[in-house]
Design a protein around this motif. Structure first.
Motif, PDB file in Angstrom:
ATOM      1  N   LEU A   1       0.829  -1.198   0.000  1.00  0.00           N
ATOM      2  CA  LEU A   1       0.000   0.000   0.000  1.00  0.00           C
ATOM      3  C   LEU A   1       0.870   1.257   0.000  1.00  0.00           C
ATOM      4  O   LEU A   1       0.563   2.228  -0.686  1.00  0.00           O
ATOM      5  N   ALA A   2       1.971   1.229   0.726  1.00  0.00           N
ATOM      6  CA  ALA A   2       2.895   2.369   0.744  1.00  0.00           C
ATOM      7  C   ALA A   2       3.397   2.655  -0.666  1.00  0.00           C
ATOM      8  O   ALA A   2       3.512   3.816  -1.069  1.00  0.00           O
ATOM      9  N   GLY A   3       3.664   1.607  -1.434  1.00  0.00           N
ATOM     10  CA  GLY A   3       4.094   1.788  -2.817  1.00  0.00           C
ATOM     11  C   GLY A   3       3.024   2.472  -3.651  1.00  0.00           C
ATOM     12  O   GLY A   3       3.326   3.355  -4.458  1.00  0.00           O
ATOM     13  N   GLN A   4       1.778   2.093  -3.449  1.00  0.00           N
ATOM     14  CA  GLN A   4       0.675   2.710  -4.186  1.00  0.00           C
ATOM     15  C   GLN A   4       0.508   4.175  -3.811  1.00  0.00           C
ATOM     16  O   GLN A   4       0.211   5.016  -4.663  1.00  0.00           O
ATOM     17  N   LEU A   5       0.694   4.486  -2.522  1.00  0.00           N
ATOM     18  CA  LEU A   5       0.520   5.864  -2.063  1.00  0.00           C
ATOM     19  C   LEU A   5       1.530   6.811  -2.689  1.00  0.00           C
ATOM     20  O   LEU A   5       1.264   7.997  -2.829  1.00  0.00           O
ATOM     21  N   GLN A   6       2.675   6.292  -3.087  1.00  0.00           N
ATOM     22  CA  GLN A   6       3.709   7.135  -3.674  1.00  0.00           C
ATOM     23  C   GLN A   6       3.409   7.508  -5.124  1.00  0.00           C
ATOM     24  O   GLN A   6       4.048   8.403  -5.678  1.00  0.00           O
ATOM     25  N   SER A   7       2.418   6.857  -5.713  1.00  0.00           N
ATOM     26  CA  SER A   7       2.014   7.184  -7.081  1.00  0.00           C
ATOM     27  C   SER A   7       1.428   8.592  -7.124  1.00  0.00           C
ATOM     28  O   SER A   7       0.705   9.009  -6.217  1.00  0.00           O
ATOM     29  N   SER A   8       1.709   9.309  -8.200  1.00  0.00           N
ATOM     30  CA  SER A   8       1.160  10.663  -8.347  1.00  0.00           C
ATOM     31  C   SER A   8      -0.351  10.641  -8.554  1.00  0.00           C
ATOM     32  O   SER A   8      -1.010  11.671  -8.414  1.00  0.00           O
ATOM     33  N   ARG A   9      -0.910   9.482  -8.851  1.00  0.00           N
ATOM     34  CA  ARG A   9      -2.351   9.367  -9.080  1.00  0.00           C
ATOM     35  C   ARG A   9      -3.143   9.221  -7.790  1.00  0.00           C
ATOM     36  O   ARG A   9      -4.364   9.372  -7.801  1.00  0.00           O
ATOM     37  N   VAL A  10      -2.476   8.902  -6.689  1.00  0.00           N
ATOM     38  CA  VAL A  10      -3.148   8.768  -5.396  1.00  0.00           C
ATOM     39  C   VAL A  10      -2.991  10.081  -4.637  1.00  0.00           C
ATOM     40  O   VAL A  10      -1.895  10.631  -4.545  1.00  0.00           O
ATOM     41  N   HIS A  11      -4.105  10.597  -4.127  1.00  0.00           N
ATOM     42  CA  HIS A  11      -4.093  11.870  -3.408  1.00  0.00           C
ATOM     43  C   HIS A  11      -4.351  11.643  -1.927  1.00  0.00           C
ATOM     44  O   HIS A  11      -4.929  10.630  -1.525  1.00  0.00           O
ATOM     45  N   VAL A  12      -3.933  12.620  -1.126  1.00  0.00           N
ATOM     46  CA  VAL A  12      -4.088  12.554   0.322  1.00  0.00           C
ATOM     47  C   VAL A  12      -4.815  13.811   0.776  1.00  0.00           C
ATOM     48  O   VAL A  12      -4.458  14.923   0.380  1.00  0.00           O
ATOM     49  N   ALA A  13      -5.836  13.621   1.599  1.00  0.00           N
ATOM     50  CA  ALA A  13      -6.544  14.744   2.200  1.00  0.00           C
ATOM     51  C   ALA A  13      -6.316  14.696   3.709  1.00  0.00           C
ATOM     52  O   ALA A  13      -6.306  13.618   4.306  1.00  0.00           O
ATOM     53  N   CYS A  14      -6.135  15.860   4.299  1.00  0.00           N
ATOM     54  CA  CYS A  14      -5.955  15.965   5.739  1.00  0.00           C
ATOM     55  C   CYS A  14      -6.934  17.004   6.257  1.00  0.00           C
ATOM     56  O   CYS A  14      -6.968  18.127   5.731  1.00  0.00           O
ATOM     57  N   ALA A  15      -7.716  16.626   7.243  1.00  0.00           N
ATOM     58  CA  ALA A  15      -8.706  17.532   7.840  1.00  0.00           C
ATOM     59  C   ALA A  15      -9.627  18.123   6.769  1.00  0.00           C
ATOM     60  O   ALA A  15      -9.965  19.300   6.791  1.00  0.00           O
TER      61      ALA A  15
ATOM     62  N   ASP B   1      -3.433  15.544  16.338  1.00  0.00           N
ATOM     63  CA  ASP B   1      -4.375  14.765  17.135  1.00  0.00           C
ATOM     64  C   ASP B   1      -5.822  15.086  16.760  1.00  0.00           C
ATOM     65  O   ASP B   1      -6.202  16.257  16.658  1.00  0.00           O
ATOM     66  N   GLY B   2      -6.599  14.048  16.522  1.00  0.00           N
ATOM     67  CA  GLY B   2      -8.006  14.195  16.208  1.00  0.00           C
ATOM     68  C   GLY B   2      -8.314  14.417  14.742  1.00  0.00           C
ATOM     69  O   GLY B   2      -9.478  14.417  14.348  1.00  0.00           O
ATOM     70  N   GLU B   3      -7.304  14.606  13.918  1.00  0.00           N
ATOM     71  CA  GLU B   3      -7.547  14.835  12.495  1.00  0.00           C
ATOM     72  C   GLU B   3      -7.688  13.514  11.743  1.00  0.00           C
ATOM     73  O   GLU B   3      -7.267  12.470  12.222  1.00  0.00           O
ATOM     74  N   GLU B   4      -8.296  13.622  10.570  1.00  0.00           N
ATOM     75  CA  GLU B   4      -8.493  12.467   9.710  1.00  0.00           C
ATOM     76  C   GLU B   4      -7.682  12.650   8.436  1.00  0.00           C
ATOM     77  O   GLU B   4      -7.676  13.729   7.847  1.00  0.00           O
TER      78      GLU B   4
ATOM     79  N   GLU C   1      -9.069  18.679   3.542  1.00  0.00           N
ATOM     80  CA  GLU C   1      -8.451  19.387   2.431  1.00  0.00           C
ATOM     81  C   GLU C   1      -7.476  18.490   1.691  1.00  0.00           C
ATOM     82  O   GLU C   1      -6.589  17.901   2.315  1.00  0.00           O
ATOM     83  N   VAL C   2      -7.631  18.411   0.360  1.00  0.00           N
ATOM     84  CA  VAL C   2      -6.690  17.644  -0.446  1.00  0.00           C
ATOM     85  C   VAL C   2      -5.372  18.415  -0.477  1.00  0.00           C
ATOM     86  O   VAL C   2      -5.350  19.618  -0.749  1.00  0.00           O
ATOM     87  N   LEU C   3      -4.300  17.711  -0.177  1.00  0.00           N
ATOM     88  CA  LEU C   3      -2.984  18.345  -0.120  1.00  0.00           C
ATOM     89  C   LEU C   3      -2.382  18.470  -1.516  1.00  0.00           C
ATOM     90  O   LEU C   3      -2.355  17.500  -2.275  1.00  0.00           O
ATOM     91  N   ALA C   4      -1.892  19.643  -1.851  1.00  0.00           N
ATOM     92  CA  ALA C   4      -1.218  19.848  -3.131  1.00  0.00           C
ATOM     93  C   ALA C   4       0.088  19.053  -3.162  1.00  0.00           C
ATOM     94  O   ALA C   4       0.476  18.525  -4.196  1.00  0.00           O
ATOM     95  N   ASP C   5       0.746  18.965  -2.011  1.00  0.00           N
ATOM     96  CA  ASP C   5       1.979  18.192  -1.874  1.00  0.00           C
ATOM     97  C   ASP C   5       1.785  17.215  -0.723  1.00  0.00           C
ATOM     98  O   ASP C   5       1.910  17.586   0.448  1.00  0.00           O
ATOM     99  N   LYS C   6       1.455  15.981  -1.070  1.00  0.00           N
ATOM    100  CA  LYS C   6       1.136  15.007  -0.020  1.00  0.00           C
ATOM    101  C   LYS C   6       2.324  14.713   0.884  1.00  0.00           C
ATOM    102  O   LYS C   6       2.139  14.309   2.026  1.00  0.00           O
ATOM    103  N   THR C   7       3.537  14.957   0.408  1.00  0.00           N
ATOM    104  CA  THR C   7       4.699  14.708   1.264  1.00  0.00           C
ATOM    105  C   THR C   7       4.822  15.758   2.365  1.00  0.00           C
ATOM    106  O   THR C   7       5.627  15.607   3.275  1.00  0.00           O
TER     107      THR C   7
END
Length: 80
Positions: free
Chosen positions: A39-53, A67-70, A55-61
């Protein structure tokens, strides 16, 4: 003190669960270490996005979940 990681779509199948709670704070390296290697390998793909609280992050790195965030892992979207 925890961060909830939510797996969406096919990433949920790869993770084997809908969510995972990990200790806060959570950064990019911590996220990769918290999930299975495949799964970590998949997350590094530019096609997979990450949202925090909500908001989709422009730079997931640059992830820094407190605490308490999703953190939501968003799979590639197919369209037609």
């Amino acid at each position: 003190m925890a961060v909830r990681i939510v797996f969406l779509g096919p990433l949920r199948d790869a993770a084997g669960s809908e969510s995972l709670e990990v200790s806060a704070p959570l950064d990019w390296e911590g996220l990769l270490a918290a999930v299975a290697p495949e799964l970590a390998g998949q997350l590094q793909s530019s096609r997979v996005h990450v949202a925090c609280a909500g908001e989709v992050l422009a730079d997931k790195t640059a992830l820094m979940a407190r605490d308490g965030e999703e953190v939501a892992l968003l799979p590639p979207v197919s369209g037609g």
